[in-house]
Motif scaffolding. Structure first.
Motif, mmCIF file in Angstrom:
data_model
loop_
_atom_site.group_PDB
_atom_site.id
_atom_site.type_symbol
_atom_site.label_atom_id
_atom_site.label_comp_id
_atom_site.label_asym_id
_atom_site.label_seq_id
_atom_site.Cartn_x
_atom_site.Cartn_y
_atom_site.Cartn_z
ATOM 1 N N VAL A 1 -6.300 -5.499 -3.485
ATOM 2 C CA VAL A 1 -6.678 -4.126 -3.339
ATOM 3 C C VAL A 1 -7.712 -3.964 -4.149
ATOM 4 C CG1 VAL A 1 -5.732 -1.906 -4.007
ATOM 5 C CG2 VAL A 1 -4.308 -3.763 -3.293
ATOM 6 N N PRO A 2 -8.792 -3.371 -3.708
ATOM 7 C CA PRO A 2 -10.221 -3.140 -4.338
ATOM 8 C C PRO A 2 -9.930 -2.076 -5.413
ATOM 9 C CG PRO A 2 -10.387 -2.062 -2.221
ATOM 10 C CD PRO A 2 -9.014 -2.756 -2.312
ATOM 11 N N PRO A 3 -10.948 -2.074 -6.596
ATOM 12 C CA PRO A 3 -10.893 -1.124 -7.618
ATOM 13 C C PRO A 3 -10.608 0.453 -7.258
ATOM 14 C CG PRO A 3 -12.601 -2.944 -7.970
ATOM 15 C CD PRO A 3 -11.993 -3.237 -6.467
ATOM 16 N N GLU A 4 -11.352 0.581 -6.374
ATOM 17 C CA GLU A 4 -11.794 1.907 -5.814
ATOM 18 C C GLU A 4 -10.254 2.738 -5.380
ATOM 19 O OE1 GLU A 4 -13.568 -0.367 -5.102
ATOM 20 O OE2 GLU A 4 -13.900 -0.283 -2.873
ATOM 21 N N TYR A 5 -9.409 1.709 -4.905
ATOM 22 C CA TYR A 5 -7.960 1.898 -4.487
ATOM 23 C C TYR A 5 -6.766 1.318 -5.411
ATOM 24 C CZ TYR A 5 -9.581 3.431 0.055
ATOM 25 O OH TYR A 5 -10.145 3.955 1.042
ATOM 26 N N ALA A 6 -7.273 1.184 -6.838
ATOM 27 C CA ALA A 6 -6.300 0.603 -7.638
ATOM 28 C C ALA A 6 -5.252 1.853 -7.878
ATOM 29 C CB ALA A 6 -6.893 0.667 -9.253
ATOM 30 N N GLY A 7 -3.922 1.063 -7.867
ATOM 31 C CA GLY A 7 -2.703 1.923 -7.809
ATOM 32 C C GLY A 7 -2.420 2.730 -6.520
ATOM 33 N N ALA B 1 -1.371 1.379 -0.502
ATOM 34 C CA ALA B 1 -0.540 2.065 0.664
ATOM 35 C C ALA B 1 -2.093 2.665 1.075
ATOM 36 C CB ALA B 1 0.520 3.102 0.277
ATOM 37 N N ALA B 2 -2.654 3.537 0.515
ATOM 38 C CA ALA B 2 -3.589 4.063 1.020
ATOM 39 C C ALA B 2 -4.898 3.097 1.352
ATOM 40 C CB ALA B 2 -4.530 4.899 -0.097
ATOM 41 N N TYR B 3 -5.117 2.014 0.645
ATOM 42 C CA TYR B 3 -5.930 0.886 1.043
ATOM 43 C C TYR B 3 -5.467 0.444 2.414
ATOM 44 C CZ TYR B 3 -8.710 -3.312 1.551
ATOM 45 O OH TYR B 3 -9.680 -4.337 1.768
ATOM 46 N N VAL B 4 -4.267 0.006 2.559
ATOM 47 C CA VAL B 4 -3.622 -0.455 3.817
ATOM 48 C C VAL B 4 -3.856 0.547 5.079
ATOM 49 C CG1 VAL B 4 -1.645 -1.389 5.149
ATOM 50 C CG2 VAL B 4 -1.735 -1.913 2.677
ATOM 51 N N ASP B 5 -3.843 1.568 4.813
ATOM 52 C CA ASP B 5 -4.282 2.792 5.596
ATOM 53 C C ASP B 5 -5.748 2.446 6.225
ATOM 54 O OD1 ASP B 5 -2.675 5.564 4.328
ATOM 55 O OD2 ASP B 5 -1.789 3.929 5.621
ATOM 56 N N LEU B 6 -6.554 2.242 5.429
ATOM 57 C CA LEU B 6 -8.029 1.702 5.263
ATOM 58 C C LEU B 6 -8.044 0.762 6.642
ATOM 59 C CD1 LEU B 6 -11.104 2.806 4.958
ATOM 60 C CD2 LEU B 6 -11.050 0.787 3.206
ATOM 61 N N VAL B 7 -7.267 -0.355 6.033
ATOM 62 C CA VAL B 7 -7.551 -1.745 6.762
ATOM 63 C C VAL B 7 -6.914 -1.386 8.330
ATOM 64 C CG1 VAL B 7 -6.264 -3.741 6.916
ATOM 65 C CG2 VAL B 7 -7.199 -3.015 4.714
#
Ligand code: DI6
Ligand code: FE
Length: 395
Positions: free
Chosen positions: A171-177, A180-186
């Protein structure tokens, strides 16, 4: 016929063993094998190469690498030697994110330039096909930059390159915590954008990576996009990632030190290849061995790869991995050699194209100055390659 290699001992890897043909010959036309068998029955060719009794195997296949990346993590290695754990360093913002910062700062050309020495080391050992994952960009554009750099390597070297999207690496720093939102981006942006650049999609299913639920979302999105999948699974803990991979028809599940028998039954039923990574096991000083006996008992093919990456397996020697797969994991010579040829081809979904010396397949060869194929697994840090052949061309 374009070229004929004769007076050789062939380890074709066909069947269940090494597929030995004494006094064998291989003929190729337009880069494809058209004959592999006894020299006495070989067709004529425009050019004949006397192998002087040398051994020929299929070109070696490194089916799991993170070869493209910027920077290195020698400093973190020094910290680990003084007691810090890989997980502690990762949770403190180092590890994969350290390489991410260097990779984001690098241009596509710089990624190619820094990868070339690592690639050349593998080619010098007879590698003709290599899988290379993204996973150090962690934005759509930086992941695509990595995939483009990966493909560019295949344009400047005589090697087959299969790029894998590994956006779900950390999970990159801009999505820390906000994993789930980062997985949406992926799922919603990275995977659709990588179609045509990536040949497969992977994820890091681990406590310091992504949960089985999050990894499952990534695999499902990849399958919806028409891309094959593979999964880093059961490396540091038993999360059921290998069963998850099998449930999505994964080409492979990789690492597997903590795989259960239920995982392995599921892999067997799905035809999922077990990719074992002795370099990471060794460098991380792991103590839980992958359950090789269960893979054998359930007929799960075993592949071996370098896992070349700056954090857990900074190696560019597939020959060393052959020795480690035997010395550390207990593989036989035949299992180890099949692990970097026919089974590695299966882990990439390329079993029809490479991995054995069979007519119709690419004429990718490794010609060795050895008296017995066991020498390829026996020696530590010695390279007996005489010649590498890719698509019928001597390299
Ligand atoms: N498992 C690994 O061993 C590598 N990636 C993964 O998912 C580690 C990558 C790194 O530490 O840079
Ligand atoms: Fe890996």
């Amino acid at each position: 016929m374009d070229r004929l290699w004769t007076n050789a001992r062939l380890a074709t890897m066909a069947g269940d063993g090494i597929g030995l043909i004494e006094d064998g010959a291989i003929a190729c036309r337009d880069g494809r094998i058209v004959y592999a068998g006894p020299s006495g029955s070989a067709p004529k060719a425009a050019e004949t190469i006397d192998c002087e009794g040398r051994w020929i195997t299929p070109g070696l296949i490194d089916c799991h690498t993170h070869l493209v990346h910027a920077g290195d993590r020698a400093n973190e290695w020094a910290m680990r030697l003084e007691g810090a754990s890989y997980e502690e360093i990762a949770r403190a913002g180092g590890g994969i994110l350290s390489t991410m910062r260097a990779t984001r700062a690098a241009s596509e050309a710089e990624l190619v330039e820094t990868a070339l020495p690592r690639l050349d080391a593998l080619l010098a050992e007879g590698v003709t096909t290599i899988e290379i994952k993204s996973g150090y960009g962690l934005t759509v554009e930086d992941e695509l930059k990595m995939l483009r750099a990966t493909r560019a390597l295949g344009d400047v070297r005589d090697v087959r390159v299969t790029p894998t999207l590994l956006g779900a690496h950390a999970v990159p720093p801009e999505y820390a915590g906000r994993a789930a939102a980062y997985v949406d981006l992926v799922c919603d942006e990275m995977i659709p954008a990588s179609v045509g650049l990536a040949d497969a999609v992977d994820a890091f299913c681990e406590g310091i990576g992504f949960t089985p639920e999050q990894s499952g979302r990534v695999l499902a999105a990849a399958r919806r996009a028409g891309l094959p999948v593979k999964l880093h699974a059961e490396q540091l803990s038993a999360l059921g990632g290998a069963s998850l991979a099998a449930s999505h028809g994964a080409l492979s599940a990789d690492h597997l030190e903590h795989a259960s028998e239920a995982d392995i039954r599921a892999m067997a039923a799905a035809g999922t290849v077990a990719v074992l990574l002795p370099g990471a096991y060794y460098f991380m000083r792991e103590t839980d061995l992958p359950p090789v006996g269960l893979f054998r008992a359930h007929g799960v093919p075993i592949a071996i790869a370098t896992d070349c990456n700056p954090g857990t397996s900074p190696t560019t020697s597939l020959l060393l991995m052959l020795n480690m797969s035997a010395t550390l994991f207990g593989l036989t010579v035949t299992e180890a050699l099949r692990g970097v040829t026919v089974n590695a081809a299966g882990a990439l979904g390329l079993a029809d194209e490479i991995g054995t010396l069979d007519p119709g397949k690419a004429c990718d060869l490794a010609i060795w100055d050895i008296r017995d194929p066991a020498e390829l697994v026996y020696r530590i840090g010695f390279n007996p390659l005489h010649m590498r052949v890719k698509d019928g061309r001597c390299c």
